[in-house]
Design a protein around this motif. Structure first.
Motif, PDB file in Angstrom:
ATOM      1  N   SER A 372       0.601  -1.437  -0.103  1.00  0.00           N
ATOM      2  CA  SER A 372      -0.095  -0.361  -0.350  1.00  0.00           C
ATOM      3  C   SER A 372       0.938   1.173   0.116  1.00  0.00           C
ATOM      4  CB  SER A 372      -0.637   0.023   0.847  1.00  0.00           C
ATOM      5  OG  SER A 372      -1.944   0.989   1.422  1.00  0.00           O
ATOM      6  N   VAL A 373       1.593   1.325   1.189  1.00  0.00           N
ATOM      7  CA  VAL A 373       2.682   2.346   0.905  1.00  0.00           C
ATOM      8  C   VAL A 373       3.576   2.509  -0.234  1.00  0.00           C
ATOM      9  CG1 VAL A 373       3.949   3.428   1.802  1.00  0.00           C
ATOM     10  CG2 VAL A 373       2.527   2.456   3.646  1.00  0.00           C
ATOM     11  N   LYS A 374       3.866   1.795  -1.674  1.00  0.00           N
ATOM     12  CA  LYS A 374       4.883   1.789  -1.900  1.00  0.00           C
ATOM     13  C   LYS A 374       3.983   2.042  -3.340  1.00  0.00           C
ATOM     14  CE  LYS A 374       6.332  -1.385  -6.487  1.00  0.00           C
ATOM     15  NZ  LYS A 374       5.445  -0.675  -7.821  1.00  0.00           N
ATOM     16  N   LYS A 375       2.398   1.614  -3.239  1.00  0.00           N
ATOM     17  CA  LYS A 375       0.963   1.823  -4.290  1.00  0.00           C
ATOM     18  C   LYS A 375       1.690   4.513  -4.060  1.00  0.00           C
ATOM     19  CE  LYS A 375      -2.150  -1.773  -5.233  1.00  0.00           C
ATOM     20  NZ  LYS A 375      -2.816  -2.157  -4.864  1.00  0.00           N
ATOM     21  N   ILE A 376       0.994   4.314  -2.806  1.00  0.00           N
ATOM     22  CA  ILE A 376       1.159   5.938  -2.285  1.00  0.00           C
ATOM     23  C   ILE A 376       2.179   6.220  -2.967  1.00  0.00           C
ATOM     24  CG2 ILE A 376       1.333   7.697  -0.476  1.00  0.00           C
ATOM     25  CD1 ILE A 376      -0.832   4.771   0.676  1.00  0.00           C
ATOM     26  N   LEU A 377       3.770   6.266  -2.775  1.00  0.00           N
ATOM     27  CA  LEU A 377       4.996   6.505  -3.216  1.00  0.00           C
ATOM     28  C   LEU A 377       5.156   6.880  -3.725  1.00  0.00           C
ATOM     29  CD1 LEU A 377       6.620   6.041   0.470  1.00  0.00           C
ATOM     30  CD2 LEU A 377       5.300   8.101  -0.155  1.00  0.00           C
ATOM     31  N   GLU A 378       5.558   4.963  -4.995  1.00  0.00           N
ATOM     32  CA  GLU A 378       6.143   5.103  -5.842  1.00  0.00           C
ATOM     33  C   GLU A 378       4.917   5.084  -7.284  1.00  0.00           C
ATOM     34  OE1 GLU A 378       8.761   1.379  -6.590  1.00  0.00           O
ATOM     35  OE2 GLU A 378       9.323   1.828  -4.776  1.00  0.00           O
ATOM     36  N   ASP A 379       4.437   4.549  -6.987  1.00  0.00           N
ATOM     37  CA  ASP A 379       3.629   4.564  -8.146  1.00  0.00           C
ATOM     38  C   ASP A 379       2.178   6.024  -8.645  1.00  0.00           C
ATOM     39  OD1 ASP A 379       4.378   1.826  -8.062  1.00  0.00           O
ATOM     40  OD2 ASP A 379       2.562   1.007  -7.255  1.00  0.00           O
ATOM     41  N   PHE A 417      23.750  -4.797   0.045  1.00  0.00           N
ATOM     42  CA  PHE A 417      23.643  -6.316  -1.630  1.00  0.00           C
ATOM     43  C   PHE A 417      22.100  -5.665  -1.276  1.00  0.00           C
ATOM     44  CE2 PHE A 417      27.569  -7.106   0.511  1.00  0.00           C
ATOM     45  CZ  PHE A 417      28.460  -7.419  -0.050  1.00  0.00           C
ATOM     46  N   ASP A 418      21.940  -5.906  -2.361  1.00  0.00           N
ATOM     47  CA  ASP A 418      20.408  -6.016  -2.747  1.00  0.00           C
ATOM     48  C   ASP A 418      20.058  -7.333  -3.834  1.00  0.00           C
ATOM     49  OD1 ASP A 418      17.503  -5.486  -2.878  1.00  0.00           O
ATOM     50  OD2 ASP A 418      17.790  -3.401  -4.347  1.00  0.00           O
ATOM     51  N   ILE A 435       6.370 -19.167  -7.779  1.00  0.00           N
ATOM     52  CA  ILE A 435       8.374 -18.486  -7.524  1.00  0.00           C
ATOM     53  C   ILE A 435       8.555 -17.656  -7.806  1.00  0.00           C
ATOM     54  CG2 ILE A 435      11.014 -18.626  -6.729  1.00  0.00           C
ATOM     55  CD1 ILE A 435       9.439 -22.185  -6.681  1.00  0.00           C
ATOM     56  N   ASN A 436       8.822 -16.468  -7.006  1.00  0.00           N
ATOM     57  CA  ASN A 436       9.304 -14.828  -8.163  1.00  0.00           C
ATOM     58  C   ASN A 436       9.982 -14.176  -6.819  1.00  0.00           C
ATOM     59  OD1 ASN A 436       7.803 -14.730  -9.970  1.00  0.00           O
ATOM     60  ND2 ASN A 436       6.106 -14.402  -8.898  1.00  0.00           N
ATOM     61  N   PRO A 437      11.040 -13.671  -7.597  1.00  0.00           N
ATOM     62  CA  PRO A 437      12.183 -13.323  -6.608  1.00  0.00           C
ATOM     63  C   PRO A 437      11.221 -11.670  -5.812  1.00  0.00           C
ATOM     64  CG  PRO A 437      12.560 -11.875  -8.719  1.00  0.00           C
ATOM     65  CD  PRO A 437      11.228 -12.963  -8.976  1.00  0.00           C
ATOM     66  N   TYR A 438      11.391 -11.970  -4.101  1.00  0.00           N
ATOM     67  CA  TYR A 438      11.087 -10.763  -3.434  1.00  0.00           C
ATOM     68  C   TYR A 438      11.621  -9.590  -4.035  1.00  0.00           C
ATOM     69  CZ  TYR A 438       9.057  -8.740   0.954  1.00  0.00           C
ATOM     70  OH  TYR A 438       8.631  -7.576   1.522  1.00  0.00           O
ATOM     71  N   GLU A 439      10.960  -8.494  -4.241  1.00  0.00           N
ATOM     72  CA  GLU A 439      11.729  -7.177  -4.487  1.00  0.00           C
ATOM     73  C   GLU A 439      11.529  -6.438  -3.161  1.00  0.00           C
ATOM     74  OE1 GLU A 439      13.583  -6.725  -6.734  1.00  0.00           O
ATOM     75  OE2 GLU A 439      13.394  -8.250  -8.279  1.00  0.00           O
ATOM     76  N   ARG A 440      12.794  -5.638  -3.096  1.00  0.00           N
ATOM     77  CA  ARG A 440      12.618  -4.326  -2.202  1.00  0.00           C
ATOM     78  C   ARG A 440      12.010  -3.163  -2.518  1.00  0.00           C
ATOM     79  NH1 ARG A 440      18.554  -4.031   0.013  1.00  0.00           N
ATOM     80  NH2 ARG A 440      17.866  -2.244   2.033  1.00  0.00           N
ATOM     81  N   ASN A 441      10.984  -2.479  -2.165  1.00  0.00           N
ATOM     82  CA  ASN A 441      11.104  -1.131  -2.446  1.00  0.00           C
ATOM     83  C   ASN A 441      11.008   0.360  -1.673  1.00  0.00           C
ATOM     84  OD1 ASN A 441       8.305  -1.625  -0.963  1.00  0.00           O
ATOM     85  ND2 ASN A 441       7.716  -2.681  -2.103  1.00  0.00           N
ATOM     86  N   ILE A 447      11.331   1.867   6.130  1.00  0.00           N
ATOM     87  CA  ILE A 447      11.494   1.413   7.756  1.00  0.00           C
ATOM     88  C   ILE A 447      13.579   0.049   7.926  1.00  0.00           C
ATOM     89  CG2 ILE A 447      10.715  -1.162   8.521  1.00  0.00           C
ATOM     90  CD1 ILE A 447       8.726   1.552   8.416  1.00  0.00           C
ATOM     91  N   GLU A 448      13.546  -0.497   6.884  1.00  0.00           N
ATOM     92  CA  GLU A 448      14.994  -0.658   7.401  1.00  0.00           C
ATOM     93  C   GLU A 448      15.883   0.485   7.475  1.00  0.00           C
ATOM     94  OE1 GLU A 448      18.506  -2.012   3.544  1.00  0.00           O
ATOM     95  OE2 GLU A 448      16.354  -3.405   3.859  1.00  0.00           O
ATOM     96  N   ASP A 449      15.530   1.551   6.471  1.00  0.00           N
ATOM     97  CA  ASP A 449      16.835   2.807   7.373  1.00  0.00           C
ATOM     98  C   ASP A 449      16.236   3.386   8.605  1.00  0.00           C
ATOM     99  OD1 ASP A 449      18.002   3.242   4.658  1.00  0.00           O
ATOM    100  OD2 ASP A 449      16.292   4.341   3.652  1.00  0.00           O
ATOM    101  N   PHE A 450      15.405   3.081   9.182  1.00  0.00           N
ATOM    102  CA  PHE A 450      14.702   3.672  10.001  1.00  0.00           C
ATOM    103  C   PHE A 450      15.212   2.919  11.223  1.00  0.00           C
ATOM    104  CE2 PHE A 450      10.954   6.594   8.523  1.00  0.00           C
ATOM    105  CZ  PHE A 450      11.526   7.321   8.402  1.00  0.00           C
ATOM    106  N   MET A 451      15.460   1.273  11.422  1.00  0.00           N
ATOM    107  CA  MET A 451      15.144   0.919  11.687  1.00  0.00           C
ATOM    108  C   MET A 451      16.132   0.526  12.392  1.00  0.00           C
ATOM    109  SD  MET A 451      13.073  -0.723  12.916  1.00  0.00           S
ATOM    110  CE  MET A 451      11.674   0.325  12.594  1.00  0.00           C
ATOM    111  N   LEU A 452      17.683   0.583  11.475  1.00  0.00           N
ATOM    112  CA  LEU A 452      19.039   1.319  11.165  1.00  0.00           C
ATOM    113  C   LEU A 452      19.703   1.739  12.147  1.00  0.00           C
ATOM    114  CD1 LEU A 452      20.105   0.386   7.669  1.00  0.00           C
ATOM    115  CD2 LEU A 452      20.170  -1.601   9.379  1.00  0.00           C
ATOM    116  N   LEU A 453      18.731   3.023  12.073  1.00  0.00           N
ATOM    117  CA  LEU A 453      19.269   4.390  13.503  1.00  0.00           C
ATOM    118  C   LEU A 453      18.802   4.069  14.194  1.00  0.00           C
ATOM    119  CD1 LEU A 453      20.119   7.255  12.615  1.00  0.00           C
ATOM    120  CD2 LEU A 453      17.897   7.908  12.158  1.00  0.00           C
ATOM    121  N   ALA A 454      17.687   3.637  14.618  1.00  0.00           N
ATOM    122  CA  ALA A 454      17.642   3.221  16.036  1.00  0.00           C
ATOM    123  C   ALA A 454      18.392   2.411  16.617  1.00  0.00           C
ATOM    124  CB  ALA A 454      16.488   2.707  16.077  1.00  0.00           C
ATOM    125  N   ASN A 455      18.735   1.049  16.448  1.00  0.00           N
ATOM    126  CA  ASN A 455      19.701   0.304  16.438  1.00  0.00           C
ATOM    127  C   ASN A 455      21.233   0.775  16.670  1.00  0.00           C
ATOM    128  OD1 ASN A 455      17.945  -2.020  16.332  1.00  0.00           O
ATOM    129  ND2 ASN A 455      18.473  -2.809  13.882  1.00  0.00           N
TER     130      ASN A 455
END
Length: 710
Positions: A372-379, A417-418, A435-441, A447-455
């Motif tokens: 849903s957030v991908k649709k809002i921001l990317e699409d 590494f992507d 079976i499909n690749p699970y792509e990051r968006n 969320i990854e960026d915010f969690m890294l910063l908190a850690n």
């Protein structure tokens, strides 16, 4: 014997064995010299056995104890299908190669004592196992094969190396193809196979669900929670008590969201974000699991034993019971929840200019999904943006801040590494249908960026407070592996700078940027990853090479990872001013064991998850035998070429099946060359392959090259 009493007794014994007057002695003689009372003889035996298992002493054929030779080391044997193996020594960069004739009958994961020497080239450590200290496997899961008068079981774990002999009266009626659980009755030796008896038949290898059940049992993954754990859970309320809010920072008025996958049920992180006067105010709010999982309670002991939740294709084996992980600890929308929050003030360059860690009470307003957030921001999907109109500005602010944080990490040299992970969809009977690749968006990266910063923020805070803690450490790569990588990338016209045998992560990051969108990208990325060490949990802040940071920990997932839960407990005690000298010493004692156990359980979970993925990929590709696919050569060995398809499935073209020439592997240039035709196959090269076979037992997929003319 109490652990700390044992440590003291070991120290005394080592001092004695190390003394000038000591000559190799038997147990009885040691007891006499040290005047050990008869009722403490068992303690003496246990102490000696403990020192033996640590490799600090050794025992000769006459049963006399002496200090271990400097060339004698203790480690874990890592077996292979081909009979030889490697001994992994904790804290040492290089494994010790053990030839097939020097294993002394050791089986995969056994704790062994090894005598170390250099091979003829002087480059590689080679060794001979001189004693098996501790057997790792008494139970083995495998596939039963019947003979006329006996049976044998091929272990699911290929590293086990040897088939297990089963006498006719111990087969329990198993037939060919049955998945069985075997109790080992004899471990065998160098020349003799292990023996065992079938104690459970799981079903036929082709029956639905049997494959994953076999993996669960093979890795000894816990399936049920003990009775005392469930009794403790029964007393946990479904909703928080108003009294529990007292003394907490109440932030229920702040717009709060969670962003997770569609099918996630254990929501352990929520986000708040605002901006004023050029400063971003980011709140990362993590479920306050330790409020319910108290130290040394049955729940806590079981969580440490499990170490982590395990995510298999069709199920989750949770670290905590569902009543907690999906209930009171999950940050479900519309409900009050207790949290441990890290509030960060961040400037426009991505620097944390101020932070606060606090116990809070929160209420999530919206449970959002990555899609849903991908649709809002990317699409820029109009319908989606209208539905969440009130929150669109927050998501746009999130993207703005995440971009700043990622750029800051890029500048310092953080490596990203992507690789596409696999997303496997099953039908109701557990058969893979897609079976499909699970792509990051953009949404997953936010969320990854915010969690890294908190850690990072939490880790740095506690490092400077000089308090006991569990860190996430990633050592610098081995210099030899980096040299090999340097030689290889020269073939493609790339280079990396190495100073004084060390490399800065920025060099690898620059390399990954240079190869972006090139034909060799996947290949060089993979080899770069393989040249690096595995991250682990440690009691000291040893830095994180991959993220190019001095301070890092895991703070953000206490529902599914024990290290996070452990540091939450330390953080909360510190907030309440209860970390007196006694409690600090207590944590210094237990933290190294917590780190070690968590690292071991993380590895077990990773291996089990990988095995299930392999199984499902083999099962999926079985329907495509005879069909042709395009792929990329992803690996080369003496015995074959690995080819990866766009859907992440990997198979092998065996050199022995390549009929057009005799092919030789040129290890230095990572190419396969035909002896007569000089035809070459290179890593990263696009090829067409036909699926010619699958083997569920070995978890392999066989390909053959298809000529372009065909």
């Amino acid at each position: 014997m109490d652990k700390y009493i044992l440590e003291e007794k070991k120290r005394i014994l080592i001092d004695f064995i190390n003394s000038k007057e000591y000559q190799p002695m038997k147990l009885k003689e040691i007891g006499t010299v040290l005047q050990v009372p008869r009722n403490e003889k068992q303690d003496l035996r246990e102490t000696l056995e403990s020192l033996l298992s640590e490799g600090k002493i050794e025992v000769d054929n006459a049963g006399r104890y002496k200090l271990a030779d400097a060339s004698t080391k203790t480690g874990i044997f890592n077996g292979t299908q081909r009979g030889y193996g490697f001994v992994v020594i904790e804290g040492e960069p290089d494994d010790i190669f053990i030839p097939e004739n020097a294993t002394k009958g050791a089986l995969h994961n056994d704790k062994v004592m090894v005598s170390v020497k250099r091979d003829k080239t002087g480059k590689r450590q080679e060794g001979e196992i001189i004693r098996i200290l501790e057997r790792a496997n008494s139970i083995v899961v495998g596939t039963f094969e019947k003979s006329k008068n006996y049976g044998f079981v091929i272990a699911d774990n290929q590293k086990f190396g040897k088939d297990i002999f089963i006498q006719k009266e111990h087969t329990k009626g198993a037939v060919n193809g049955h998945k069985v659980v075997v109790q080992l009755t004899n471990y065998g030796d160098r020349d003799k196979n292990p023996e065992g008896k079938v104690i459970e038949i799981l079903g036929h290898m082709n029956d639905p669900g049997v494959d994953i059940k076999s993996v669960i049992l093979a890795y000894n993954l816990p399936q049920e929670f003990p009775e005392e754990v469930m009794e403790q859970v029964e007393h946990v309320e479904d909703e928080i008590n108003p009294n529990e809010i007292t003394g907490r920072k109440d932030i229920r008025n702040l717009p709060t969201v969670t962003i997770d996958g569609e099918d996630a049920k254990d929501l352990d992180d929520a986000i708040t974000l605002s901006r004023e006067n050029g400063i971003y105010h980011l709140g990362v709010h993590i479920a306050d699991v330790t409020h319910y999982v108290t130290e040394n309670s049955p729940l806590d002991k079981e969580a440490l034993k499990r170490g982590t939740s395990v995510y298999l294709v069709d199920r989750v084996i949770p670290m905590l019971p569902h009543k907690l992980s999906n209930g009171i600890c999950s940050l479900n929308a519309g409900t009050d929840r207790l949290a441990l929050s890290c509030f960060m003030d961040i400037d426009e360059k991505g620097n944390v200019v101020g932070h606060e860690i606090a116990e809070t009470v929160i209420q999530v307003n919206k449970r959002m999904t990555y899609t849903s957030v991908k649709k809002i921001l990317e699409d820029k999907d109009e319908e989606e943006r209208k539905q969440y109109e009130e929150y669109v500005p927050i998501f746009e602010l999130m993207l703005e801040l995440a971009d700043i944080l990622r750029e800051k990490r890029r500048k310092r040299g953080s490596i990203d590494f992507d690789f596409p992970e696999s997303k496997i969809r099953l039908d109701e009977k557990g058969r893979p249908i897609e079976i499909n690749p699970y792509e990051r968006n953009k949404a997953t990266k936010i969320i990854e960026d915010f969690m890294l910063l908190a850690n990072e923020t939490v880790a740095e805070d506690f490092f400077w407070q000089e308090l006991p803690f569990v860190y996430r450490s990633h050592e610098n790569p081995d210099s030899d592996k980096i040299k090999q990588l340097g030689i290889f990338i020269n073939n493609f016209g790339y280079s990396i700078k190495v100073s004084q045998e060390e490399i800065h992560p920025k060099e690898l990051q620059k390399l990954l940027i240079k190869i972006d969108n090139t034909p060799e990208e996947a290949l060089i990325s993979r080899l770069t990853l393989r040249s690096m060490k595995r991250a682990k949990y440690t009691a000291s802040s040893d830095g994180h090479f991959g993220l190019a940071t001095k301070y890092y920990c895991h703070f953000t997932s206490p529902i599914r990872r024990y290290p996070d839960l452990q540091i939450h407990r330390i953080i909360k005690e510190n907030l309440h001013g209860k970390l007196n000298e006694k409690r600090v010493n207590h944590y210094y004692k237990i933290v190294p064991d917590v780190a070690r156990q968590s690292s071991l359980m993380e590895r077990r979970a990773d291996d089990a998850e990988r095995d299930v993925e392999k199984l499902k990929k083999v099962e999926y590709m079985s329907q495509f035998i005879g069909e042709v696919f395009e792929g990329v050569i992803s690996g080369l060995t003496n015995w074959g070429l690995y080819v990866e398809l766009p859907n992440t499935v990997e198979g092998m073209v065996r050199v022995s099946e390549m009929q057009d020439d005799y092919y030789i592997y040129d290890e230095e240039h990572y190419t396969m060359i035909g002896e007569h035709t000089r035809k070459t196959y290179k890593l990263g090269e696009k090829v067409k392959v036909e699926v010619v076979g699958t083997d569920k037992l070995l978890k392999t997929i066989d390909f053959e090259f298809v000529d372009e003319e065909e």
